[in-house]
Design an enzyme around this catalytic site. Structure first.
Site, PDB file in Angstrom:
ATOM      1  CG  ASP A   1      -1.843   0.401   1.004  1.00  0.00           C
ATOM      2  OD1 ASP A   1      -2.451   1.499   1.039  1.00  0.00           O
ATOM      3  OD2 ASP A   1      -2.974  -0.229   0.734  1.00  0.00           O
TER       4      ASP A   1
ATOM      5  CG  ASP B   1      -5.128   1.712  18.208  1.00  0.00           C
ATOM      6  OD1 ASP B   1      -5.441   0.731  18.741  1.00  0.00           O
ATOM      7  OD2 ASP B   1      -6.319   1.982  17.778  1.00  0.00           O
TER       8      ASP B   1
ATOM      9  CG  HIS C   1      -4.948   3.326   0.726  1.00  0.00           C
ATOM     10  ND1 HIS C   1      -4.704   2.505   0.608  1.00  0.00           N
ATOM     11  CD2 HIS C   1      -6.651   3.710   0.908  1.00  0.00           C
ATOM     12  CE1 HIS C   1      -5.943   1.520   0.139  1.00  0.00           C
ATOM     13  NE2 HIS C   1      -7.333   1.759  -0.209  1.00  0.00           N
TER      14      HIS C   1
ATOM     15  CG  ASN D   1     -14.104   1.001  -4.603  1.00  0.00           C
ATOM     16  OD1 ASN D   1     -14.371  -0.114  -3.964  1.00  0.00           O
ATOM     17  ND2 ASN D   1     -12.657   1.664  -4.643  1.00  0.00           N
TER      18      ASN D   1
ATOM     19  N   GLY E   1     -30.200  -6.729   9.855  1.00  0.00           N
ATOM     20  CA  GLY E   1     -31.684  -6.344   9.499  1.00  0.00           C
ATOM     21  C   GLY E   1     -31.682  -5.144   9.389  1.00  0.00           C
TER      22      GLY E   1
ATOM     23  CB  SER F   1      -9.555   0.194  -0.238  1.00  0.00           C
ATOM     24  OG  SER F   1      -8.773   0.523  -1.571  1.00  0.00           O
TER      25      SER F   1
END
Length: 658
Positions: A156, A165, A187, A296, A326, A380
């Site tokens: 990437d 994180d 990205h 996409n 749902g 992605s």
């Protein structure tokens, strides 16, 4: 050659950083120079002379990469990248004359234009929730930063190495721009968070929390790449070997949230000269699972690569806004290609027979450079949900092949989404992480037992020879392999080569240092255990000067002795006593003709004898070793036997493991 033709100065599809109110897709589209009917690049014309263009050169399977590169250097061919693992060949910028010379070389199988590649843009905890990662016993999302034991590479824009994180293990830059492998656009960091954001109480949590993430940068800040850079990334990933299981790849799963023009020739790219396909095939054959975005364009995946490749897991996008089935939620952001409906096929997502799974890909929140988070949409964002699921499966099934991983994820997937919104008649299952479980017949492992002093000769400069034992482990479907590692003084774990039949390992432990072993095992079903730790041992030397001597002993000096001297006696009943805190000990003595034996007592109990007679003289010999039933302070006493013809005892000292 199946590559779309665009002029670089016209309507390129490219990655844009888009506000969440108008999220743009991250779409990987090929950009190449115009081509002639013969498939050769038309060089740009500036001052009337043809200029060089980029190519990927694919060598014959039996060709020497090094030899071919050296031979072609005579025509001033200088590779930008050399490929040896996933593909045999190189990338180079060539003039028309050089390209002709390369094509004429007998070792060359194909010369392929190095197409420009464009990145596709666009996890949010709702996505992690929707695929039921919070219910997965393997993911164990419970607010504790446990970290899934798996390695995932992301081809990437890079990954932010300082994001608190993410557990970023390292990386590689294939663009050659000198910027390193950190994220140049955002990205890749977003993709990384969906796969493996840590369960650490901040930011977001990924599908496989704390997985080791590898940043393989193959894109520039403008969102473009080249086929050679993608091949470079695959080649580098394939070259890495597992530090514990050297026969296995280091990287278990690769995420490719990108796409460009290209079709599957169902021959691993050999028929249509697709180096990216050939590289992926070889990497998959090496045991690495590839998860890719469908794209996409709201079209069939059959016209795009790598989504059309049979060897990868292709993922389409689902619109989900509440993390629940749902179809009850209202959109939380705008989707690409028009309004999206909760629990329905995303309107922008590609579709078709090549798609294996569907995963959330609309309004996905995930990590972003600088420690922030961001909403993005696109396949992605869907692919890393599936890549995280693949990582969880590999963490529980070490020896599962890429085909096994795909079959398991498809079998575990659910139809609990609005399949009527699918543009084609084949409705791919929704990723369901909670349905992925370790085999109930998983093996169990017994930790290494106490270490003992072993070997024949003390190494005064290197340390004490130590042998560590362990008992046989249980394996439900049969023991396939075991992974032994050792650590010195609490440092990094280093692999120790063993096979499943081994039950001991030896090492020389320097004086004053500490050694620790751990072992894990795997069965033939692909299940592996967590590592089991053995004791930590420290090497300590007690020279002859640390003993208490009774009756007639003399000191003799020798360059061969441990410490330069030893104690000598020929008196029957002469004794030497050591008081030592240890778990194992060994006696070091001089051996040779005229030497005899001694009785050994431990804590007042006779436990055996030593024998120092030998036809050839030798110093610093380990003549007796013992492991105490209980570590602690013990008394070791030697009493000289002084038998007829063999009266002498030459004592160097006592070794100890604490």
């Amino acid at each position: 050659m199946g590559i779309a033709v665009h002029r670089p100065n016209r309507s390129r599809r490219r990655l844009g950083v888009v506000p969440f109110a108008a999220l743009g897709a991250v779409i990987l589209a090929a950009l190449v120079p115009p081509v002639t009917d013969a498939g050769q690049p038309i060089a740009a014309v500036g001052d009337g002379r043809a200029v060089a263009a980029g190519y990927v050169v694919v060598l014959a399977p039996d060709a020497s990469v090094t030899g071919s590169v050296r031979r072609l250097a005579r025509d001033s061919v200088r590779p930008d990248h050399v490929f040896r693992h996933a593909l045999r060949g190189f990338a180079a910028t060539l003039t028309p004359a050089q390209a002709a010379a390369v094509r004429a070389d007998p070792s060359v199988r194909a010369v392929v234009p190095d197409a420009r590649v464009e990145l596709t843009e666009q996890s949010v905890p709702t996505g992690v929730e929707r695929i039921r990662a919070t219910d997965s016993p393997i993911a164990s999302i419970n607010g504790i930063d446990g970290r899934v034991n798996v390695d995932v590479a992301i081809i990437d824009t890079g990954i932010d190495p300082d994001n608190p994180d993410l557990n970023v293990a390292g990386g590689h830059n294939c663009t050659g721009d000198g910027r390193g492998w950190g994220d140049v656009m955002g990205h890749g960091t977003h993709v990384a968070g969906t796969i493996g954001a840590r369960d650490n109480g901040i930011g977001v949590v990924g599908v496989a929390p704390g997985a080791r993430l590898w940043s393989v940068r193959a894109f520039e800040p403008d969102g473009f790449s080249r086929i050679s850079w993608i091949v470079c990334a695959i080649d580098w990933i394939t070259s890495l070997k597992d530090p514990i299981y050297p026969d296995l790849p280091r990287i278990e799963v690769v995420n490719m949230s990108l796409r460009d023009d290209g079709r599957d020739d169902h021959d691993c790219g050999r028929t249509n000269h697709d180096p990216e396909h050939e590289a992926i095939c070889r990497s998959v054959a090496a045991g690495i699972t590839y998860v890719v975005a469908a794209g996409n364009d709201a079209t069939t995946t059959a016209r795009w690569r790598p989504a059309s490749y049979d060897e990868v897991i292709t993922v389409s996008a689902l619109a989900d806004f509440d993390g629940l089935p749902g179809a009850l939620a209202e959109p939380t952001c705008s989707a690409l290609g028009g309004a999206a409906t909760d629990d329905a096929f995303a309107p922008f997502s590609n579709y078709g027979a090549d798609v294996d799974l569907i995963a959330p890909g609309v309004c996905i929140r995930s990590t972003y450079p600088g420690g922030s988070t961001k909403l993005s949409s696109g396949t992605s964002m869907a692919a890393p949900h599936a890549a995280g699921a693949a990582a969880l499966y590999k963490a529980a099934h070490l020896f599962a092949s890429p085909a096994d991983v795909r079959a398991a994820l498809v079998a575990a997937g659910s139809a609990d989404w609005d399949t009527s919104s699918d543009p084609d008649g084949t409705h791919e299952p929704l990723v369901d992480v909670a349905a992925i479980a370790a085999d109930e017949t998983a093996p169990s492992v017994r930790p290494p037992t106490e270490s003992v002093i072993s070997g024949r000769t003390l190494h005064p400069k290197q340390g004490i020879p130590v042998r560590t034992r362990w008992n046989e482990s249980d394996a439900g479907s049969g023991l396939a392999s075991q992974a032994l590692r050792r650590s010195l003084d609490g440092g990094a774990w280093k692999p120790v080569a063993t096979d499943p039949s081994d039950r001991t390992t030896t090492a020389v432990l320097p004086f004053g240092h500490r050694l620790r072993h751990e072992i894990s095992v795997a069965d033939r079903a692909g299940n592996r255990t967590a590592p089991a730790d053995g004791p930590t041992v420290k090497a300590v030397g007690h020279g002859e000067g640390d003993a208490t001597f009774h009756r007639r002993w003399s000191t003799r000096w020798s360059g061969y002795a441990w410490g330069g001297r030893f104690r000598h006696t020929t008196t029957r009943g002469a004794s030497a006593t050591f008081r030592v805190a240890a778990r194992a000990v060994a006696i070091v003595a001089y051996v040779g003709r005229g030497r005899g034996g001694a009785d050994v007592y431990v804590d007042g109990v006779h436990v055996g004898a030593i024998h120092t007679y030998a036809r050839s003289a030798a110093a610093r010999r380990i003549v007796w070793a013992h492991r105490f039933a209980t570590p602690g302070t013990h008394v070791v006493r030697l009493v000289n036997r002084a038998t007829a013809g063999h009266p002498a005892l030459d004592l160097d000292g006592l070794l100890a493991l604490r």
